[in-house]
Design a protein around this motif. Structure first.
Motif, PDB file in Angstrom:
ATOM      1  N   LEU A   1       0.830  -1.207   0.000  1.00  0.00           N
ATOM      2  CA  LEU A   1       0.000   0.000   0.000  1.00  0.00           C
ATOM      3  C   LEU A   1       0.866   1.260   0.000  1.00  0.00           C
ATOM      4  O   LEU A   1       1.605   1.516   0.960  1.00  0.00           O
ATOM      5  CB  LEU A   1      -0.895  -0.003   1.243  1.00  0.00           C
ATOM      6  CG  LEU A   1      -1.850   1.174   1.440  1.00  0.00           C
ATOM      7  CD1 LEU A   1      -2.871   1.241   0.316  1.00  0.00           C
ATOM      8  CD2 LEU A   1      -2.556   1.058   2.802  1.00  0.00           C
TER       9      LEU A   1
ATOM     10  N   LEU B   1       1.165   5.107   0.618  1.00  0.00           N
ATOM     11  CA  LEU B   1       0.463   6.180   1.313  1.00  0.00           C
ATOM     12  C   LEU B   1       1.313   7.438   1.261  1.00  0.00           C
ATOM     13  O   LEU B   1       2.546   7.366   1.228  1.00  0.00           O
ATOM     14  CB  LEU B   1       0.193   5.792   2.772  1.00  0.00           C
ATOM     15  CG  LEU B   1      -0.619   4.503   2.987  1.00  0.00           C
ATOM     16  CD1 LEU B   1      -0.655   4.140   4.461  1.00  0.00           C
ATOM     17  CD2 LEU B   1      -2.033   4.666   2.440  1.00  0.00           C
TER      18      LEU B   1
ATOM     19  N   LEU C   1      -8.711   0.545   6.467  1.00  0.00           N
ATOM     20  CA  LEU C   1      -8.508  -0.411   5.372  1.00  0.00           C
ATOM     21  C   LEU C   1      -9.568  -1.508   5.444  1.00  0.00           C
ATOM     22  O   LEU C   1      -9.527  -2.369   6.308  1.00  0.00           O
ATOM     23  CB  LEU C   1      -7.107  -1.038   5.469  1.00  0.00           C
ATOM     24  CG  LEU C   1      -5.926  -0.068   5.441  1.00  0.00           C
ATOM     25  CD1 LEU C   1      -4.610  -0.823   5.562  1.00  0.00           C
ATOM     26  CD2 LEU C   1      -5.936   0.754   4.158  1.00  0.00           C
TER      27      LEU C   1
ATOM     28  N   LEU D   1     -12.594   0.558   0.820  1.00  0.00           N
ATOM     29  CA  LEU D   1     -11.489   1.477   0.529  1.00  0.00           C
ATOM     30  C   LEU D   1     -11.609   2.006  -0.901  1.00  0.00           C
ATOM     31  O   LEU D   1     -11.850   1.258  -1.840  1.00  0.00           O
ATOM     32  CB  LEU D   1     -10.149   0.751   0.705  1.00  0.00           C
ATOM     33  CG  LEU D   1      -8.884   1.596   0.496  1.00  0.00           C
ATOM     34  CD1 LEU D   1      -8.757   2.669   1.574  1.00  0.00           C
ATOM     35  CD2 LEU D   1      -7.643   0.690   0.494  1.00  0.00           C
TER      36      LEU D   1
ATOM     37  N   CYS E   1      -4.291   7.752   0.500  1.00  0.00           N
ATOM     38  CA  CYS E   1      -4.095   6.484  -0.191  1.00  0.00           C
ATOM     39  C   CYS E   1      -3.720   6.788  -1.643  1.00  0.00           C
ATOM     40  O   CYS E   1      -4.513   7.372  -2.369  1.00  0.00           O
ATOM     41  CB  CYS E   1      -5.372   5.651  -0.123  1.00  0.00           C
ATOM     42  SG  CYS E   1      -5.321   4.174  -1.153  1.00  0.00           S
TER      43      CYS E   1
END
Length: 890
Positions: free
Chosen positions: A809, A811, A835, A839, A863
């Protein structure tokens, strides 16, 4: 191929008696609105959508959005782009084919036909990244280096030949042929692609994605293409569209012409600096203006090649007369040339000075203002005027705490000379960027000739090498009569490949290495490449300078970068008189006359049997079978664990709770830092693994060549000798603090300890995280170490995509926030909340960082999953996992 075609644009184009079907942009404009001012690169995207409209992945609204872009110059809309073909090089190609073989293995074990895993688009893999400069400055260098390359890489090449037989639509260009981007420019690229369908020939723009970031070089030919990670390229091969947001397009207007004595390399370093300062990450750059009339296609290719260095998705040049001239010179047939010109003019893709497009933003450069330049010491965008290089190096010494060592000399054992700070120990004419360009190579040959005639020679501590991007280069240098002079200065042919630019510079002489280490010297390399990141070129060389081929020769003569070549002598002639660079620098007319040596028969001869290879390649034994027979004792090719349990139900997303920080990094951490391509140290986790498996240190080869073995690559993740983890004070290399005990240890060893305890991991970073090569192992290795998320201030485009493609992920901190602003040390326990199955792309998430004393730091992050397709990939654990699940479901 034909889709829904709601606008009824399918048309016929007659070109000198041959008929082609095509999807007409002028007809589409009658319904969608005027597109005359749409940038050519956007018209290529529009045609791609028009041809692939199916009402699902591509809708009428997508087509309308492309035209409506002209009103706003920015539209936040996801589109599905389907490139015509895929290009690979062997460092990224081997792991790509390993992944396809692993997918076939998984499908076979699930009881299905493994041949459902097969490229649907044409794929060309060029073996160009494996040759090393072990031997140099000898007529036998090429033959000896190729022999060592074949010996070292036999397992890899056997595997690639298996892939060539097992997969359809997959061709391999053997080693010793050329660099993938130069082969693409000189032979593979067509500007307009064709396909036989339902008994008719359909014509459309040539487009591609490649597993090397410098795929953008082909933009010079009016071919829209860019680099993606190997995993995204594999998905494209398997029929998945490339998910992307409609890009912003920055127009770069050129006027005037380059002044006397200035090269295309000087121009591209200027353009790179300008566009980096502008900020074009994730954007298209399109070049236009009357200056292009004075810019040969090879010069355009130099600029397009460096798009990753200025951060753009692509650096596009529309098709014009110069495109046709170059395609004719490089041996394309007249039928192709006729089609390209007729199609591009019919579709409004032909460049015209009287109809300049509109752009999101713009810049302008008078070519007449460009000056002789280098870039360094560790980033390609850090341009330095040639006359300022010496004073710039003094600043480097000052920053290194070596300001009082300007006169330091270290005697070289067994030699009658000493080494000093700034001395050039590597001078390499290499890489696709410049060896595709006859003007700068002829300039190097002319300069070498004049230097020999003056009685100059390269300094004895300089390791010199010449690694062109295609055999055509050696043909025209030989025909022009420059080869003997190049060789007299030690620039013998060492191989056809990337060599020094990707860290395959080979060893320095032992006595040179000993002197550098004994004196802790900051020495230099000068190379005609496109990358000079820390630890990339050579582990002992801390300052690396990008320069034109003639300047590479000049600095080999000077032997130092602590000089001003505009006024300091290169050496003395036979009579003891000083010789200056201006005395041997070739004139523009001399270079132009030499370039006339190049003719299309050279291209036709060298590319007539481009897929055949030499006798050694032809004699490689090939395993049979559609499923690969993995060898347990192989240290080059192993079945990766990515697809284990792929037939089991998918787990839903959950918050990341109680994660430890594996590492904290500052700005501009490159994919070379994360997953090095060069030498493997004997005492590093990867080196220990190889020795435990019976591999002698001399046979380690490189990280790049070992990318088919996940055991080596996960141990090499974050293992660059120059990477700095800010969790440790004054420590370089792949180390971290293991938080439970406070011990310092290798990042791999710490990750394995965390994994034993089921502790999730995160990485914290600054700006431009993942800049540089489109290296999928930088994401694959991150995942295999157990990293669930990266939190950075900003990302380079390809690496962000690669992280998602491997289920990691990405970020992003809020603007003006980062590790320092939140007071993070890396010793906190990190939780990332929000999450779940709901999402969304771009969603704001909460992060809680808990200190040892129980205090909590709370902040929000964005995100950086940007599109719906990317979200589907992430929720499936990665892009290939998604594709494989869809195939098994169908």
């Amino acid at each position: 191929m034909s889709g829904k075609n709601s606008l009824d644009t399918l048309s016929t184009l007659d070109v000198k008696g041959k008929s082609y079907d095509y999807y007409s942009l002028p007809k589409a404009a009658k319904s969608l609105g005027n597109i005359d001012k749409l940038p050519a690169s956007m018209k290529v995207l529009l045609e791609n959508l028009l041809r692939n409209e199916d009402g699902e992945t591509v809708t009428h609204d997508d087509l309308q959005a492309m035209v409506d872009w002209l009103k706003k110059k920015k539209i936040d809309r996801e589109i599905q782009y389907r490139p015509a073909r895929v290009l690979m090089q062997d460092f990224t190609g081997v792991p790509g084919i390993v992944d396809l073989a692993a997918m076939r293995d998984a499908v076979n074990k699930a009881g299905h036909n493994p041949e459902i895993i097969n490229p649907l688009s044409p794929v060309d893999l060029v073996i160009d990244h494996s040759v090393m400069v072990d031997k140099y400055a000898t007529p036998e260098a090429f033959k000896q280096n190729v022999r060592m390359e074949m010996d070292r890489n036999k397992e890899r090449y056997e595997f690639l030949k298996w892939g060539q037989g097992a997969f359809e639509n997959f061709r391999v260009v053997p080693p010793g042929t050329g660099i993938c981007h130069q082969v693409n420019l000189e032979y593979l690229g067509k500007s307009v692609w064709t396909k036989e369908e339902d008994g008719k020939t359909v014509a459309y723009p040539d487009t591609l994605v490649g597993t090397d970031s410098h795929t953008t070089m082909i933009n010079a030919l009016g071919v829209l293409g860019w680099g993606v990670g190997g995993i995204e390229a594999e998905a494209a091969m398997l029929g998945q569209p490339v998910s992307m947001l409609i890009p912003e397009v920055v127009g770069f207007r050129m006027t005037g012409k380059l002044p006397e004595g200035v090269t295309a390399t000087d121009l591209v370093l200027t353009v790179t600096q300008m566009l980096r300062e502008k900020g074009v990450v994730g954007k298209f750059v399109e070049f236009y203006g009357p200056g292009l009339d004075n810019l040969p296609l090879a010069d355009r290719a130099t600029i397009s090649n460096m798009a990753p260095e200025y951060g753009a998705t692509c650096g596009f040049f529309p098709v014009d007369d110069e495109t046709i001239n170059y395609m004719r010179l490089s041996g394309r047939d007249e039928e192709t040339l006729n089609l390209v010109e007729a199609y591009c003019k019919e579709q409004g893709l032909w460049r015209r000075n009287d109809n300049e497009p509109e752009f999101t933003d713009g810049m302008e450069l008078d070519l007449g203002t460009v000056t002789a330049s280098l870039a360094g010491p560790k980033r390609p965008q850090d341009r330095v005027n040639m006359e300022q290089l010496g004073s710039n190096f003094d600043l480097i010494l000052e920053n290194n705490g070596q300001a009082n060592e300007t006169d330091k000399e270290v005697p070289v054992k067994g030699q009658d000379y000493s080494l000093s700070h700034g001395d050039v120990v590597i001078a390499a004419i290499t890489s696709c960027t410049n060896t595709s360009n006859p003007s700068v190579l002829m300039a190097a040959g002319l300069l070498a000739k004049k230097a020999i005639e003056k009685g100059l020679d390269r300094k004895p501590w300089v390791k010199s090498s010449f690694a062109p991007g295609s055999k055509v280069v050696t043909d025209y240098l030989k025909k022009a009569g420059f080869t003997p002079y190049m060789e007299d200065l030690g620039f013998h042919l060492v191989g056809y490949g990337c060599t020094t630019c990707i860290g395959n510079s080979g060893p320095l002489d032992d006595e040179i290495t000993e002197a550098i280490n004994e004196g802790n010297l900051t020495v230099s390399s000068v190379l005609s490449g496109n990358r000079n990141f820390e630890g990339r070129v050579h582990p002992e060389v801390k300052a690396n300078w990008l320069a034109s081929p003639p300047l590479v020769v000049a600095y080999a003569l000077a032997g130092t970068t602590r000089t001003d070549l505009s006024k300091d002598p290169l050496g003395t002639d036979k009579d003891g008189n000083d010789v200056y660079l201006k005395d041997i620098w070739p004139t523009t007319s001399e270079i132009a006359e030499a370039v006339k040596t190049v003719d299309n028969e050279m291209f036709r001869k060298e590319y007539a049997e481009v897929f055949e290879g030499d006798e050694e390649w032809r004699e490689i034994n090939v395993a049979e079978g559609k499923v690969y027979d993995w060898q347990d004792d192989s240290t080059y090719v192993k079945n990766p664990p990515f697809f284990e349990g792929i037939d089991k139900p998918l787990e839903e997303l959950q918050d990341i709770k109680g994660a430890n920080v594996l590492a904290v990094f500052a700005d501009s951490i490159t994919t070379d830092h994360i997953s090095p391509a060069g030498a493997i140290k004997a005492d590093a986790p990867a080196g220990k693994y190889l020795q435990e498996n019976g591999v002698a240190v001399k046979d380690f080869n490189s990280y790049g060549s070992r990318r088919g073995n996940h055991e080596v690559m996960m141990r090499g993740t974050f293992a660059n000798i120059r990477i700095k983890n800010q969790m440790l004070d004054d420590v370089e290399g792949g180390y971290t603090k293991y938080i439970p005990t406070g011990e310092q240890m290798a990042i791999y060893d710490a990750a394995m300890k965390y994994m034993e305890n089921d502790t999730p991991l995160v990485v914290l970073a600054g700006k431009e995280y993942g800049t540089g090569s489109s290296r999928d192992w930088a994401a694959k290795g991150t995942r295999l170490l157990g990293v669930k998320a990266v939190i950075a201030e900003s990302y380079e485009r390809i690496h962000r995509s690669n992280l998602i493609g491997m289920g990691v992920l990405p970020l992003q901190f809020d603007e003006a926030e980062g590790v320092e602003e939140h007071g993070l040390t890396g010793e906190e326990e990190i939780s990332i909340l929000g999450l779940n199955k709901d999402l969304k792309p771009g969603q704001i998430l909460d992060v809680v960082a808990k200190r040892n004393n129980g205090e909590e730091v709370k902040f929000q992050v964005k995100c950086r999953i940007d599109t719906g397709n990317e979200m589907r990939y992430y929720k499936n654990g990665g892009i290939l996992h998604y594709v494989l699940r869809q195939m098994l479901k169908d």
